[in-house]
Design an enzyme around this catalytic site. Structure first.
Site, PDB file in Angstrom:
ATOM      1  N   GLU A 171       0.839  -1.197   0.000  1.00  0.00           N
ATOM      2  CA  GLU A 171       0.000   0.000   0.000  1.00  0.00           C
ATOM      3  C   GLU A 171       0.873   1.245   0.000  1.00  0.00           C
ATOM      4  O   GLU A 171       1.836   1.323   0.779  1.00  0.00           O
ATOM      5  CB  GLU A 171      -0.920   0.015   1.226  1.00  0.00           C
ATOM      6  CG  GLU A 171      -1.963   1.120   1.130  1.00  0.00           C
ATOM      7  CD  GLU A 171      -2.923   1.128   2.319  1.00  0.00           C
ATOM      8  OE1 GLU A 171      -4.091   1.484   2.126  1.00  0.00           O
ATOM      9  OE2 GLU A 171      -2.502   0.783   3.429  1.00  0.00           O
ATOM     10  N   MET A 307      -0.156  -3.060   8.551  1.00  0.00           N
ATOM     11  CA  MET A 307      -0.777  -3.082   7.227  1.00  0.00           C
ATOM     12  C   MET A 307      -1.789  -4.201   7.155  1.00  0.00           C
ATOM     13  O   MET A 307      -1.492  -5.356   7.483  1.00  0.00           O
ATOM     14  CB  MET A 307       0.299  -3.264   6.146  1.00  0.00           C
ATOM     15  CG  MET A 307      -0.264  -3.411   4.753  1.00  0.00           C
ATOM     16  SD  MET A 307      -1.198  -1.931   4.250  1.00  0.00           S
ATOM     17  CE  MET A 307      -2.376  -2.664   3.126  1.00  0.00           C
ATOM     18  N   ASN A 309      -3.188  -6.306   5.127  1.00  0.00           N
ATOM     19  CA  ASN A 309      -3.294  -7.320   4.079  1.00  0.00           C
ATOM     20  C   ASN A 309      -4.375  -8.336   4.446  1.00  0.00           C
ATOM     21  O   ASN A 309      -4.433  -8.818   5.577  1.00  0.00           O
ATOM     22  CB  ASN A 309      -1.957  -8.042   3.918  1.00  0.00           C
ATOM     23  CG  ASN A 309      -0.787  -7.078   3.866  1.00  0.00           C
ATOM     24  OD1 ASN A 309      -0.704  -6.231   2.997  1.00  0.00           O
ATOM     25  ND2 ASN A 309       0.120  -7.205   4.823  1.00  0.00           N
ATOM     26  N   GLU A 342      -6.321  -2.667  12.486  1.00  0.00           N
ATOM     27  CA  GLU A 342      -6.073  -3.465  11.284  1.00  0.00           C
ATOM     28  C   GLU A 342      -7.152  -4.511  11.057  1.00  0.00           C
ATOM     29  O   GLU A 342      -7.504  -4.811   9.908  1.00  0.00           O
ATOM     30  CB  GLU A 342      -4.700  -4.133  11.387  1.00  0.00           C
ATOM     31  CG  GLU A 342      -3.546  -3.162  11.532  1.00  0.00           C
ATOM     32  CD  GLU A 342      -3.530  -2.068  10.480  1.00  0.00           C
ATOM     33  OE1 GLU A 342      -3.866  -2.358   9.315  1.00  0.00           O
ATOM     34  OE2 GLU A 342      -3.194  -0.921  10.826  1.00  0.00           O
ATOM     35  N   HIS A 345     -10.085  -3.128   9.261  1.00  0.00           N
ATOM     36  CA  HIS A 345      -9.859  -3.035   7.812  1.00  0.00           C
ATOM     37  C   HIS A 345     -10.280  -4.309   7.069  1.00  0.00           C
ATOM     38  O   HIS A 345     -10.525  -4.248   5.854  1.00  0.00           O
ATOM     39  CB  HIS A 345      -8.382  -2.798   7.531  1.00  0.00           C
ATOM     40  CG  HIS A 345      -7.957  -1.366   7.608  1.00  0.00           C
ATOM     41  ND1 HIS A 345      -8.618  -0.360   6.955  1.00  0.00           N
ATOM     42  CD2 HIS A 345      -6.903  -0.781   8.242  1.00  0.00           C
ATOM     43  CE1 HIS A 345      -7.996   0.787   7.187  1.00  0.00           C
ATOM     44  NE2 HIS A 345      -6.960   0.564   7.964  1.00  0.00           N
TER      45      HIS A 345
END
Length: 897
Positions: A171, A307, A309, A342, A345
């Site tokens: 990202e 992040m 993922n 996270e 997300h």
């Protein structure tokens, strides 16, 4: 992961914007090609820092074409072929929820070989073919090689003292560095990932491993992973090394927290956090976690905090690893919040993704809003509502500068997209979402969130999709409220007059921190639809203040203890009251306002000083009126603002006088708290630590002596922290001691920064090195940072801390200018912008001009807007000092000695 004039001038400006926008838009991929499925096989060579890739991409062409363009950067292409497969030859199967062709590319006996043309500036590769490819399904087969870089982006090397790991961070626009791809968020596809790695290593990816076979190369084995759901390129992950994991399960989903073998013992708390959060989100969203497993992996070198993922979240070690048994509460809070962010997300961003980066807030704003909601339900005693109020105050200040941007702003180039990951996308967007939830009520808002997610599963969405779902569900004007805050920059100021029959007169304007801008908003300026919730003795009374409204309607029997217009401290606005209204609020603050509301009150009063609407002495009077407050975060907020008074307003003589006032006023408060007691509340521990630090900065002799004793005990055995001490007080003692520290203490902290077994201790020690003020020790810290011995993920934080300190900024700024090539070599995209932002703490015309001139010729990647904001901040500080220095002097003179 985180601006008008005569017609002629306007026309010229418009033409420039149009040309710039056209050039930027050209970096987007041409339309007409839609990826459906990627099959990736990667073979990394960790010793050579290279990798080989074999890839097939199933695409659909809208029309016949002789070329296909996709994204690629730092990739060397081998053979590229296109297989045009008639629909009749396809056999379909079901992988996840998406049908895809199962026929191998060999079905087409006459593939075309491409001529590959690279455009480095656009980060694109174009495959050209001698004959036209037909409309419909085409498979690209690509062989290529790449480099495992040291820039913490794409497919890169992460290192410990003993070995290297190959890991990913894609990202926003770096998947193209690991595999040729249609690297835009709306171009979702499914993935089959295969990793060929050394026999002693393993690999972790988005989905579950389905096979592990020796070969095909001697000394290696091949790991295959199940097909993923449809997802965007930037959410792909593959990690290679000797990771070890702690396991758990929640709602039937296997959960692992993984790290390098020496740190796997620090992963247990993260598993416990994830177990709670996954169940909480399953219940809250009414949509089950969408992946068959959840992996969380701590990486030694990692630029971001974490992040998201899909199914394979990666973290900086300090944001995932903590000792579950003896770790401090602040360390555990950090891990719990980052894990919750996270994991949010996985729904907001991964399952439902913004259509383009201009709506990044749909990812980051939601995750920011959700992170403390989940964590606070798990541990309500940790005071997250106060943290939220403090974060809101900081965001309002950020958004009150001249160079701020709207939540939704244009971003087309990689640099522009990287700059979108800022306090607006995270803090402002999250705060606006929280304000709307407070206005609608939690359950109504939750149902609207569910409806939005359900409508866009595994697809892309826009801002209008979200606020449309909330408007339809609530039958309230959410669309007008959210559009006014999402599409316009800045902060509303609500200025109240004395109450009258039927309501409270209120004027709406745009708030600026700069006194010079306060009265210069152009005609037809920014206007908002603002939910305002008035504090009452029962439930708050919430009204939407429209741009045309001049009064908040309010019955006389509304039961107001006083006029306080930000109940629950969720409103995204500043308030300015009449003198009598403010006096009544302050008098009843301790009994009638919550801790979060008191933080909001203090933040508003400081903002009025910054904008020139109030004198600094008036603000300090409010601080002293609240000095007995039991809320630790309120004192922390006041402490940070007092440090700004000291750094930005006070003369050298007045700094000594201000320190004396602080010692006399807060010394008795600290003494009354007494020594730490086992089992006391976290809030009380934090309050004691903040008072200790405040008094240490104010040169309280008793506190300085106590700090020395505690610091000596803290590092009494092999430079390891003494865990028997109260962690909050001992941490404060170390920070106080470093400000006056000598070379012996410096050596101890330097050793901790290098050799401590816990990442959090290493990170804390690095930050403490930036607190030393002896010029020779400052030089050592600068040399250490520029040498490459500090991980480049941390270098910007050290430099920024030195730049922000009034005592060390001149020396640091001179060093950076003189040694720019060495310094720049240690910076990443994020840390480079962090250094530029820190120059915004300067406060002289000379420094402003030096900053503007230096960075004009020494470009920092993805920091154009950051530089403009920094220059504005310096100008604001210059004006603040000019307006408030004499007022501070007068206030200090009036204080009892």
């Amino acid at each position: 992961m985180f601006v008008r004039h005569a017609a002629v001038v306007f026309s010229a400006f418009s033409a420039l914007v149009l040309l710039t926008a056209t050039a930027a838009q050209a970096q987007r991929l041409p339309g007409g090609v839609h990826p459906e499925h990627y099959a990736l096989t990667l073979t990394p060579d960790l010793n050579a820092a290279t990798f080989r890739g074999e890839e097939t991409i199933d695409v659909v062409l809208d029309a016949p074409s002789k070329s296909i363009t996709l994204n690629a950067a730092e990739i060397r292409f081998g053979e590229v072929k296109a297989y045009a497969l008639p629909i009749a030859t396809y056999a379909y199967g079901k992988l996840g929820s998406v049908p895809r062709p199962l026929t191998p590319v060999e079905t087409d006996q006459h593939p075309q070989t491409a001529i590959t043309t690279l455009d480095g500036e656009k980060e694109q590769a174009t495959f050209s073919f001698a004959n036209e490819l037909p409309a419909g399904r085409v498979t690209l087969a690509i062989r290529y090689t790449g480099v495992l870089n040291d820039k913490l982006r794409g497919f890169y090397l992460s290192k410990t003292k003993t070995r290297s790991y190959a890991v990913t961070q894609f990202e926003p626009t770096d998947a193209r560095r690991a595999y040729p791809s249609f690297d835009e968020p709306a171009l979702k596809a499914t993935y089959d990932i295969t990793m060929i790695v050394d026999s002693g290593d393993t690999a972790i990816s988005n989905s579950t491993m389905i096979s592990d076979k020796a070969g095909p190369i001697a000394g290696k084995h091949t790991l295959r992973f199940a097909t993923t759901p449809k997802m965007s390129t930037y959410l792909v992950a593959f990690l290679v090394g000797d990771f070890k994991c702690t396991e758990g399960k929640s709602d039937g989903v296997p959960i692992r927290a993984c790290a390098t073998p020496d740190k796997v013992g620090l992963t247990k708390f993260a598993v416990e956090s994830a177990k709670y959060v996954l169940h909480y989100y399953d219940t809250y969203f009414g949509i089950k976690y969408p992946m068959p497993k959840l992996d969380m992996v701590a990486l030694p070198d990692f630029e971001a905090g974490a992040m998201e993922n899909f199914g394979c979240i990666t973290y900086r070690e300090t944001d995932l690893l903590v000792d579950a048994r003896i770790g401090s509460i602040p360390e555990k809070k950090r891990v719990a919040v980052v894990v919750a962010h996270e994991m949010a997300h996985q729904w907001f961003g991964d399952m439902v993704t913004m259509e383009w980066w201009d709506n990044l807030w749909l990812n980051e704003g939601f995750a920011t809003w959700m992170e403390t909601k989940a964590a606070a339900t798990w541990h309500p005693e940790w005071g997250f509502s106060q943290d939220d109020a403090q974060s809101l105050d900081e965001t309002l200040n950020l958004d009150s500068g001249r160079s701020t941007r709207a939540i939704r702003a244009t971003a087309d180039t990689p640099d522009e997209i990287n700059e979108m990951f800022d306090g607006i996308a995270y803090g402002k967007a999250g705060a606006v979402i929280g304000m709307v939830e407070n206005y609608l009520g939690k359950e109504v808002f939750r149902q609207g969130v569910h409806n939005y997610l359900q409508a866009h599963l595994y697809a892309n969405a826009t801002a209008e999709d979200f606020w449309g779902a909330q408007t339809a569900n609530s039958h309230l004007p959410v669309d007008k409220v959210m559009s006014s805050f999402v599409t316009q920059p800045g902060v509303p100021l609500l200025t109240f007059s004395e109450r009258r029959a039927g309501g409270v007169p209120v004027a709406q304007s745009r708030f600026f921190l700069s006194a010079a801008e306060t009265n210069r908003e152009p005609a037809g300026g920014t206007e908002w639809s603002v939910p305002v919730c008035l504090k009452t003795n029962a439930e708050p009374i919430c009204r939407v203040l429209r741009p045309e409204d001049a009064t908040l309607p309010l019955p006389m029997d509304a039961g107001l203890p006083m006029l306080y217009a930000n109940a629950a401290a969720k409103g995204y606005f500043r308030t300015d009251y009449t003198a009598s209204q403010l006096s009544a609020i302050v008098a009843k603050a301790e009994t009638s306002l919550t801790p979060a509301e008191r933080i909001g009150l203090l933040g508003d009063r400081w903002a009025m000083v910054l904008s020139g609407r109030a004198a600094v002495g008036d603000y300090l009077d409010v601080v002293l009126a609240l000095k007995q407050d039991s809320g630790a975060v309120l004192l922390e907020t006041a402490y940070q603002q007092i440090k700004m008074v000291d750094a930005d307003i006070a003369s050298e003589e007045d700094r000594a006088e201000l320190a004396g006032v602080l010692r006399r006023q807060f010394g008795p408060v600290y003494t009354a708290l007494g020594s730490p007691v086992k089992g006391e509340s976290f809030d009380r521990q934090q309050l004691r630590g903040t008072l200790f630090e405040l008094l240490g900065d104010a040169h309280d002799s008793t506190v300085l002596a106590e700090a020395q004793l505690l610091t000596t005990r803290t590092f009494a055995v092999d430079n390891k922290k003494d865990k028997t001490l109260d962690p909050t007080l001992s941490d404060a003692a170390v920070l106080v001691s470093t400000s006056h520290g000598d070379a012996a203490l410096y050596e101890k902290l330097l050793a901790v920064s290098k050799y401590a077994s816990e990442p959090g201790q290493q990170s804390d020690a690095l930050r403490a090195l930036a607190r030393f003020r002896d010029p020779s020790l400052v030089t050592r810290t600068l040399d250490y940072t520029a040498s490459g011995a500090v991980r480049n993920q941390d270098s910007g934080t050290i430099l920024a801390a030195l730049l922000r300190d009034r005592e060390t900024r001149d020396q640091t700024w001179g060093y950076i200018q003189k040694n720019w090539d060495k310094v720049r070599a240690q910076l990443t995209v994020s840390s480079g912008a962090e250094v530029v932002a820190a120059t915004g703490s300067f406060c002289t015309v000379r420094q402003r001009d030096e900053v503007a001139s230096f960075f004009a010729t020494h470009k920092v990647e993805a920091a154009k807007h950051t530089l403009a904001t920094a220059v504005d901040s310096i100008n604001d500080c210059i004006q603040l000092r000019s307006a408030q220095e004499s007022k501070l002097h007068a206030w200090l003179a009036s204080q009892p000695k």
